[in-house]
Design a protein around this motif. Structure first.
Motif, mmCIF file in Angstrom:
data_model
loop_
_atom_site.group_PDB
_atom_site.id
_atom_site.type_symbol
_atom_site.label_atom_id
_atom_site.label_comp_id
_atom_site.label_asym_id
_atom_site.label_seq_id
_atom_site.Cartn_x
_atom_site.Cartn_y
_atom_site.Cartn_z
ATOM 1 N N ARG A 274 56.216 -7.351 66.305
ATOM 2 C CA ARG A 274 57.014 -7.232 65.062
ATOM 3 C C ARG A 274 56.660 -8.187 64.186
ATOM 4 N NH1 ARG A 274 58.974 -3.982 61.115
ATOM 5 N NH2 ARG A 274 61.007 -4.528 60.430
ATOM 6 N N TYR B 47 59.593 7.405 69.374
ATOM 7 C CA TYR B 47 60.449 6.079 69.292
ATOM 8 C C TYR B 47 59.832 4.908 69.788
ATOM 9 C CZ TYR B 47 64.184 9.359 68.132
ATOM 10 O OH TYR B 47 64.853 10.257 67.483
ATOM 11 N N PRO C 297 56.078 3.583 67.415
ATOM 12 C CA PRO C 297 56.575 2.643 66.354
ATOM 13 C C PRO C 297 56.758 1.026 66.880
ATOM 14 C CG PRO C 297 57.564 4.636 66.007
ATOM 15 C CD PRO C 297 56.965 4.674 67.217
ATOM 16 N N LEU C 298 57.461 1.082 67.864
ATOM 17 C CA LEU C 298 57.980 -0.308 68.422
ATOM 18 C C LEU C 298 56.586 -0.947 68.952
ATOM 19 C CD1 LEU C 298 60.771 0.422 71.007
ATOM 20 C CD2 LEU C 298 60.673 -1.144 69.112
ATOM 21 N N VAL D 271 58.752 -1.152 63.329
ATOM 22 C CA VAL D 271 60.311 -1.157 63.258
ATOM 23 C C VAL D 271 61.082 -2.350 63.888
ATOM 24 C CG1 VAL D 271 60.408 1.399 63.233
ATOM 25 C CG2 VAL D 271 60.336 0.402 65.290
ATOM 26 N N GLU E 58 66.867 -2.041 66.903
ATOM 27 C CA GLU E 58 67.190 -0.788 66.528
ATOM 28 C C GLU E 58 66.365 0.243 67.163
ATOM 29 O OE1 GLU E 58 67.131 -0.717 62.229
ATOM 30 O OE2 GLU E 58 67.174 1.606 62.120
ATOM 31 N N GLY E 59 64.969 -0.039 67.268
ATOM 32 C CA GLY E 59 63.966 0.763 67.595
ATOM 33 C C GLY E 59 64.204 0.966 69.158
ATOM 34 N N ASN F 224 67.166 3.324 69.717
ATOM 35 C CA ASN F 224 66.822 4.829 69.663
ATOM 36 C C ASN F 224 66.058 5.201 70.762
ATOM 37 O OD1 ASN F 224 67.843 4.960 67.039
ATOM 38 N ND2 ASN F 224 66.048 4.214 65.934
ATOM 39 N N THR G 126 55.452 4.246 57.198
ATOM 40 C CA THR G 126 56.911 4.032 58.228
ATOM 41 C C THR G 126 58.066 4.270 57.530
ATOM 42 O OG1 THR G 126 56.659 1.747 57.182
ATOM 43 C CG2 THR G 126 55.349 1.998 59.390
ATOM 44 N N THR H 15 57.356 7.487 63.297
ATOM 45 C CA THR H 15 58.415 7.078 62.397
ATOM 46 C C THR H 15 58.600 8.378 61.372
ATOM 47 O OG1 THR H 15 56.634 6.035 61.301
ATOM 48 C CG2 THR H 15 58.090 4.643 62.712
#
Lengths: 518, 323
Positions: A274, A473, A476-477, A482, A486-487, A490, B175, B266
């Motif tokens: 991230r 989900y 995106p991590l 994200v 939060e990711g 989810n 995204t 996303t």
């Protein structure tokens, strides 16, 4: 002249009937003429990647020799990497007639075996008819890739004992920003930030992959893996949920595997991804870019490092195009192990690539004969590097110098054999050193779960829904796109709904049974 | 109910006798002419429907259609218990309503504008230019879009670069699920606007010249004639296109959406439609049963929607209905 006179209804009907008959008859054909008026069988193969340059010329030369030696020809279908998994699966499940294909645990071999789509190989290998193949692929390699039912379903296409995920970096930038050497993950990270600040390019470019972040045993953003490369997660399939087994599973016999988010170093890796995303250190289009496009950014000088693996193909894959884009550029293969080449990473020795034989193939023995045929040095070289003297020349005993644009055949999908591989003559010194290191089984530690291949038949629906949740989900991590907390919330919610408890229990049950059987 | 003493307009025995009359010779010719099409329809459209049996089976290649075990409604359960069914249906309907309404509206507008161009060569030129996107592959469209929205490495793109000139912060479009229904609608309009306009243009050429002459006599301007004469007379064509579109409203335009969105999770909250979901389900499970089950749901809902749309059209736009 009226239309009625030029094309009568009867003519129309007769013409349509004739055309349909012709099309039908043409579709029934499965052979080709060899030019002498006799028919030769031509077998299809599924290969991932782009069609090599000059492929038609080389294929004709290969087919000429195949016709003489074995009495058939091959017609490989090249399928783009981004579509290979889907298209090969669909072709298998639709019962299409082709001989061989690339498959693996990271592709869809589990589904193919379960669906009866693959030809078991043990009896064929034991027949003694394929001596060149069994001589070129060590028996221990077959054993490491034996399925849970005891059968071998694919020829391990390997050119080393094991392959470690690593980096190929711009040597000229390392000279400028890192004093000419990088030996630890911290130095590498600093290099990325310095290059980004100094050159305005991304430090590391790649398309998205879970193993980039949750490494096995090393991941390009999994710092702990470089200090202690001993963690190989367990999973039903590599695009589903990864579980972390207990550290003392081998001695206690209790796997006690937990979802990856309960293993703090993996969460740290997610936070690192991230941070890199937000700081511009990694490419931001990982979710929607394919591997070829990501690779092209590196080759055009738009990134300081990209993903690599110790298979001896890094320099040949990148150098010439990089030199065209950035005169004076050079390449370095980087493995920032804390222990350098004294590291002993865990390995399962399961092959990244397996050449499987389609159960619906017109002639499974011909498929095996082909695999045996490419296990002879002369034939291997012809397919892999092209025509000697035209496409390549030998350098020393084990290297080759390409002299045409060929030499790009995907050997990993048909013809990789450790004793037959030649080294690219311009291979960088660092790559050569790591490639030689990766060929020695003694440089690795056998993982406690090396031969464990779980059977997902009991939890198919839950597994499918968890895989879908990972796609939505999880991806995106790994991309860093994200917020991690939060990711993860989810993702946890989605996989719990999909049946996490059932899948976890089944994995632990099977893994415990595996440990008990050792 | 017939009132006693009042005869039906056509006597029943008369109709029966007309049916029983031997077919005339020319009818055989028509039957022969229609036969290839009917056979093709039976073989390629109705025949494959037998494959729907797979939707109720735990299908595997080894056993085939005839020997695979029955699974009851298990394949349907996979879809409806995935937790995604509501979202997928909502996205499918919403996106298709957006696509349909936008392409129809833009098609009419473009046709009206093209109709006002007097020079034949100029008109043909613009007609061709706006039609060309219809032939562009969705893959190429996705590459265009990446160049516009993301750029190399995902940090830039023409839109962000342009916004930067005005001090507007960059957006990582790939995204952010929010704008994607509108982005996809723009893509569809770009692709289909010209195609639709040609259909409407053909309808405009069929409008009798006398109608416009009457408008001219009444002193209508060109804009008034376009708005008060041409547009109302395009209603039957629009109605047909609408009903045809509604019939496919439960299909998610897989080619365009998958080429652009791919496996980018996303964006799923606003872009995941039934076709992309089916594709992923097939890919992850390699299971024809689930795919067939969801396809059957799609077809049944699509059929119901066509029937409803036709009935609504007949009820509220009787004069323009030819269905």
């Amino acid at each position: 002249m009226s239309a009625h006179h030029t094309f009568s209804r009867r003519s129309f009907l007769a013409g349509t009937g004739a055309a349909m008959t012709a099309v039908g008859l043409a579709a029934c054909g499965n052979g080709s003429s060899n030019g002498n008026g006799t028919s030769t069988s031509r077998y299809s193969l599924l290969l991932p990647g782009d069609t090599p340059t000059d492929w038609t010329r080389i294929r004709d030369a290969v087919n000429e020799k195949l016709r003489t030696d074995l009495g058939f020809e091959i017609e490989p279908q090249f399928i783009n990497w981004s579509n290979f998994a889907n298209q090969s699966l669909l072709k298998f499940t639709a019962g299409e007639d082709f001989q061989t294909a690339l498959s693996a645990r990271w592709l869809n071999i589990a589904q193919l075996i379960e669906g009866g789509s693959l030809q078991p190989m043990d009896d064929l290998l034991a027949s003694g008819d394929y001596g060149n193949l069994t001589a070129a692929v060590d028996e221990s390699a077959f054993d490491a890739n034996r399925w849970s039912d005891g059968n071998v379903y694919g020829v391990p296409a390997v050119n080393s004992a094991a392959r470690i995920h690593c980096y190929v970096a711009r040597g000229d930038l390392i000279d400028r920003y890192a004093g000419g050497e990088i030996t630890s993950f911290d130095q590498l990270e600093q290099f990325w930030y310095d290059v980004h600040a100094g050159e305005g390019i991304v430090g590391y470019v790649k398309n998205n992959s879970v193993f980039d972040v949750l490494g096995a045993p090393t991941g390009t953003m999994f710092a702990e893996g470089w200090e202690s490369p001993s963690m190989i997660p367990l999973y039903f399939s590599s695009d589903s949920l990864l579980f972390v087994p207990s550290r003392d599973a081998a001695t206690s016999g209790v796997t006690d595997a937990v979802p990856f988010w309960e293993y703090q170093p993996y969460v740290d890796a997610l936070r690192r991804a991230r941070r890199y995303y937000e700081d511009g250190i990694i490419n931001a289009d990982r979710l929607n870019v394919d591997s070829a496009t990501a690779g092209a950014l590196f080759k055009s000088g738009g990134a300081a490092t990209t993903w690599a693996i110790t298979d001896g193909a890094n320099t040949s894959a990148h150098l010439s195009q990089l030199e065209e884009a950035v005169p004076g550029a050079s390449l370095v293969t980087l493995l920032p192990f804390a222990d350098g080449r004294d590291a002993r990473p865990n390995q399962t020795f399961q092959a990244d690539n397996l050449v499987v034989v389609n159960a619906a193939a017109a002639d499974a023995e011909a498929a095996m004969a082909l695999l045996d045929w490419v296990s002879i040095q002369e034939n291997h070289d012809l397919l892999q590097y092209g025509i000697e003297g035209t496409d390549w020349t030998p350098v020393g005993e084990d290297a080759y110098e390409p002299t045409s644009d060929y030499a790009n055949f995907p050997g990993y999908a048909l013809s990789w054999r450790i004793p037959l591989e030649r080294r690219y003559s311009r291979m960088s010194e660092s790559e050569q050193a790591w490639f030689e290191w990766s060929k020695d089984y003694n440089n690795f530690t056998q993982d406690p779960f090396a031969g464990f291949i779980p059977d997902l038949s009991a939890i198919e629906t839950e597994h499918a829904q968890i895989t879908a949740a990972i796609g939505e989900y999880g991806n995106p991590l790994w991309a860093g796109a994200v917020d991690v907390d939060e990711g993860l919330d989810n993702l946890k919610h989605a996989v719990e709904q999909a049946g996490l408890a059932t899948v976890q229990e089944e994995l632990n049950r099977q893994a415990d049974a595996y440990l008990a059987s050792q | 109910m017939n009132t006693p003493g009042i005869r039906p307009a056509v006597a029943p025995h008369k109709r029966r006798s007309s049916r029983s009359q031997p077919a005339q010779k020319r009818d055989y010719g028509l039957v022969i002419l229609a036969a290839p099409a009917v056979i093709l329809l039976l073989v390629f459209a109705y025949g494959p429907m037998a494959g729907l049996i797979v939707a109720f089976q735990d299908f595997n290649i080894a056993d085939g259609v005839f020997a695979s075990p029955w699974a009851g409604l298990e394949n349907f359960r996979f879809f409806f218990t995935s937790g995604d069914a509501t979202r997928i249906m909502r996205n499918t309907l919403l996106l298709n309503v957006l696509f349909l309404s936008a392409t129809l509206a833009v098609g009419v507008m473009l046709a009206l504008m093209l109709n006002e161009i007097r020079g034949k060569v100029t008109k043909r030129f613009f007609q061709s230019v706006i039609f060309v996107p219809y032939f562009v592959s969705p893959i190429v469209v996705s590459i265009f879009l990446q160049a516009f929205l993301a750029g190399p490495g995902g940090r830039g793109g023409l839109i962000n670069d342009a916004a930067g000139l005005f001090g507007i912060p960059s957006v990582t479009w790939y995204t952010e699920p929010g704008p994607w229904p509108w982005i996809l609608t723009l893509v569809k309009v770009w692709q289909l606007g010209g195609y639709m306009s040609v259909i409407f243009l053909a309808a405009i050429t069929a409008i009798p010249e006398e109608v416009y002459e009457a408008g001219e006599i009444d002193g209508a301007s060109r804009a008034q004639m376009a708005w008060r004469i041409t547009t109302p007379l395009l209603k039957p064509t629009a109605a047909i296109l609408l009903v045809l579109g509604v019939g496919r409203i439960f299909y998610g335009d897989f080619a365009t959406i998958y080429a652009i969105v791919g496996d980018n999770g996303t964006l799923f909250p606003t872009t995941d439609v039934i076709d992309t979901y089916v594709f992923r389900a097939l890919r992850t499970r390699g299971d024809f049963g689930v795919t067939a089950a969801i396809g059957l749901v799609q077809s049944v809902v699509g059929f119901v929607l066509v029937v409803v749309a036709t009935m609504v059209q007949r009820r509220y736009a009787k004069e323009t209905s030819i269905l």
